[in-house]
Design an enzyme around this catalytic site. Structure first.
Site, mmCIF file in Angstrom:
data_model
loop_
_atom_site.group_PDB
_atom_site.id
_atom_site.type_symbol
_atom_site.label_atom_id
_atom_site.label_comp_id
_atom_site.label_asym_id
_atom_site.label_seq_id
_atom_site.Cartn_x
_atom_site.Cartn_y
_atom_site.Cartn_z
ATOM 1 N N LYS A 237 -30.445 -21.441 -86.799
ATOM 2 C CA LYS A 237 -29.856 -22.285 -85.758
ATOM 3 C C LYS A 237 -28.808 -23.167 -86.420
ATOM 4 O O LYS A 237 -29.122 -23.985 -87.298
ATOM 5 C CB LYS A 237 -30.921 -23.141 -85.078
ATOM 6 C CG LYS A 237 -30.365 -24.033 -83.971
ATOM 7 C CD LYS A 237 -31.478 -24.836 -83.308
ATOM 8 C CE LYS A 237 -30.938 -25.719 -82.195
ATOM 9 N NZ LYS A 237 -32.016 -26.513 -81.554
ATOM 10 N N ARG B 136 -26.760 -30.118 -73.692
ATOM 11 C CA ARG B 136 -27.207 -31.502 -73.884
ATOM 12 C C ARG B 136 -26.917 -32.346 -72.649
ATOM 13 O O ARG B 136 -27.648 -33.289 -72.345
ATOM 14 C CB ARG B 136 -26.554 -32.084 -75.136
ATOM 15 C CG ARG B 136 -27.091 -31.422 -76.407
ATOM 16 C CD ARG B 136 -26.365 -31.842 -77.657
ATOM 17 N NE ARG B 136 -26.919 -31.141 -78.822
ATOM 18 C CZ ARG B 136 -26.332 -31.089 -80.013
ATOM 19 N NH1 ARG B 136 -25.171 -31.709 -80.196
ATOM 20 N NH2 ARG B 136 -26.901 -30.422 -81.007
ATOM 21 N N GLU C 238 -33.933 -18.725 -94.756
ATOM 22 C CA GLU C 238 -34.738 -19.032 -93.573
ATOM 23 C C GLU C 238 -35.534 -17.809 -93.115
ATOM 24 O O GLU C 238 -36.687 -17.931 -92.685
ATOM 25 C CB GLU C 238 -33.837 -19.537 -92.447
ATOM 26 C CG GLU C 238 -33.058 -20.807 -92.760
ATOM 27 C CD GLU C 238 -33.949 -22.046 -92.774
ATOM 28 O OE1 GLU C 238 -35.132 -21.949 -92.377
ATOM 29 O OE2 GLU C 238 -33.465 -23.114 -93.196
ATOM 30 N N LYS D 101 -28.868 -18.630 -83.270
ATOM 31 C CA LYS D 101 -28.235 -19.474 -82.258
ATOM 32 C C LYS D 101 -27.091 -20.239 -82.897
ATOM 33 O O LYS D 101 -27.302 -20.859 -83.945
ATOM 34 C CB LYS D 101 -29.273 -20.455 -81.688
ATOM 35 C CG LYS D 101 -28.754 -21.387 -80.616
ATOM 36 C CD LYS D 101 -29.843 -22.349 -80.135
ATOM 37 C CE LYS D 101 -29.320 -23.257 -79.040
ATOM 38 N NZ LYS D 101 -30.334 -24.235 -78.594
ATOM 39 N N SER E 155 -25.003 -22.442 -74.103
ATOM 40 C CA SER E 155 -24.321 -23.012 -72.941
ATOM 41 C C SER E 155 -22.802 -23.002 -73.090
ATOM 42 O O SER E 155 -22.087 -22.747 -72.114
ATOM 43 C CB SER E 155 -24.817 -24.441 -72.714
ATOM 44 O OG SER E 155 -24.605 -25.238 -73.867
ATOM 45 N N TYR F 297 -27.949 -17.543 -69.940
ATOM 46 C CA TYR F 297 -27.881 -18.123 -68.598
ATOM 47 C C TYR F 297 -27.319 -17.120 -67.595
ATOM 48 O O TYR F 297 -27.388 -17.348 -66.389
ATOM 49 C CB TYR F 297 -27.038 -19.405 -68.630
ATOM 50 C CG TYR F 297 -27.564 -20.403 -69.632
ATOM 51 C CD1 TYR F 297 -28.670 -21.187 -69.337
ATOM 52 C CD2 TYR F 297 -26.983 -20.522 -70.897
ATOM 53 C CE1 TYR F 297 -29.183 -22.081 -70.269
ATOM 54 C CE2 TYR F 297 -27.491 -21.410 -71.831
ATOM 55 C CZ TYR F 297 -28.590 -22.183 -71.519
ATOM 56 O OH TYR F 297 -29.120 -23.051 -72.444
#
Length: 430
Positions: free
Chosen positions: A298, A308, A336, A351, A377, A416
């Site tokens: 991320k 946000r 990671e 992300k 988003s 979305y």
């Protein structure tokens, strides 16, 4: 009238059990004569038959009632039905130069020349089953539009949410991830509301599972929606994000969500060691069946702005660069990956999505675990804005962007566009 012609020398004297009076579709050409004797056709040395087909190309050829043996005997005798002629080669436009063919053994365009061939050789496919639908929820009864994300709403958890989930299920999207808009009065520096068993998220999970038992529910494990500081972890007075103390809170949050019926908990906080700690906490409480989707790579991205706004969860100060990854780094993602795999992650997530296709491919090539991509988003809103300005075709760009995430190696996509894309894939109009 479309016809099929039989035009070949006959080398046998007769075809037994062939009564030409009973086969209206078989006639001799105008300059020939059929000799019928009993149930046989005497075939002279030269005979031409016309097998009349249907009046239209779109109609099926009429059957003449011949048995397989009679059809085969006719072919053996040389009476081979002619198929329609080969279509003429299309003409090139006037002025096209006449050139010799290039000496190419391989021409990749051959496999692209028709829609059927392109579909046959398509390497990547996109299906509603690949989508996880992010849904914003709040305590209110009405659905509140999110200005920076056209078409997205904060959904009332008891009403609008159920309707939206029903729409998604109707077109094959049966996985959702929940993001709560928490009242400011319930926020605190330590984010204790995150593990309130009667909080917004646990209540919503119970409601969804009661209505749709087979719905796959992902949850977000992080403190930022619950923190008065807007950060993913507990903030020390000097601005440092406390790692281990935050992990302690995240474990309680994950267990609370699992108790409510969550299928997959998704730590998005980027604290060190949180996957292993959450796995241990879940197992200790009897939730060995609950999966962990780790936000493995991320990045501290500028693409999160509209999200946000949706949750009113901007950091009160500073940024998130001490725990989210540097967008300039590629190899660091493998650190990671190794940690999350060793700690028991079931799914690895990247992300944002489209700007980080190389990282998605890196994870795909180096891990056998399922890979998720989050089309965030900012990616969504840019496509929507470009479409409003008529700079792009929204539907085509939407589907292309999702296909690219799949091609890079993502097994599932948090997007979305899930409902809109699924409707398009299912042939519905927007």
């Amino acid at each position: 009238m479309a016809s099929m012609f039989l035009n070949a020398p006959c080398n046998v004297g007769a075809i037994k059990h062939f009564d030409c009076k009973n086969y209206v579709g078989l006639r001799a050409s105008s300059n020939q004569k059929l000799d019928c004797v009993g149930h046989a056709i005497k075939a002279p040395t030269r005979r031409r038959f016309i097998v009349r087909a249907s009046e239209s190309r779109d109609e099926a050829l009429k059957k003449m009632g011949l048995s397989d043996q009679e059809c085969e005997a006719a072919v053996v005798a040389g009476n081979v039905p002619e198929a329609p002629p080969v279509q003429p080669k299309p003409a090139a436009p006037a002025g096209t130069p006449s050139v010799s063919s290039l000496p190419l053994n391989r021409r990749p365009r051959r496999n692209r020349r028709s829609p059927v061939l392109r579909a046959s050789f398509q390497e990547t496919n996109l299906s509603p089953a690949n989508f996880v639908y992010p849904l914003f929820i709040h305590e209110g009864e009405e659905d509140t539009p999110i200005g920076a994300m056209p078409g997205c709403y904060r959904l009332g958890w008891r009403h609008g949410l159920l309707e939206e989930v029903a729409k998604a299920r109707d077109v094959g999207v049966n996985s959702v991830v929940l993001f709560p808009k928490v009242p400011d009065a319930l926020k605190s520096p330590t984010g204790d509301e995150a593990f309130n068993d009667n909080g917004l998220v646990p209540r919503t999970i119970r409601l969804l599972k009661d209505r749709y038992p087979d719905l796959v529910i992902y949850t977000d494990v992080a403190l930022d929606p619950y923190s008065s500081d807007g950060h993913d972890g507990i903030v020390r007075e000097d601005g440092v994000i406390l790692n281990d103390e935050t992990v302690h809170q995240l474990c309680k949050q994950a267990v609370s969500q699992a108790k409510a019926g969550a299928d997959v908990v998704s730590p998005s906080d980027m604290m060190d060691g949180r996957v292993g700690a959450i796995r241990s906490a879940l197992d200790a409480e009897g939730f060995q069946h609950v999966s962990i989707m780790s936000y493995t790579a991320k990045y501290a991205s500028a693409f999160y702005g509209p999200f946000r706004e949706a949750l009113e969860s901007n950091p009160r100060f500073g940024d998130k660069k001490t725990y989210q990854m540097n967008p300039a780094n590629y190899r660091e993602a493998m650190i990671e990956v190794r940690e999350d795999e060793a700690e028991g992650a079931d799914i690895l997530l990247v992300k944002p999505g489209l700007p980080y296709l190389d990282v998605i491919r890196l994870l795909r090539d180096n891990s056998s675990l399922p890979i998720a991509a989050y089309q965030v988003s900012g990616e969504y809103s840019m496509i929507k804005a470009g479409a409003v300005l008529k700079m792009i075709d929204e539907e085509k760009v939407m589907l292309e962007s999702l296909m690219c995430l799949r091609r890079a190696g993502a097994d599932i996509i948090l997007t979305y566009f899930a409902l809109q894309a699924a409707r398009t894939l299912c042939g519905e109009k927007r």
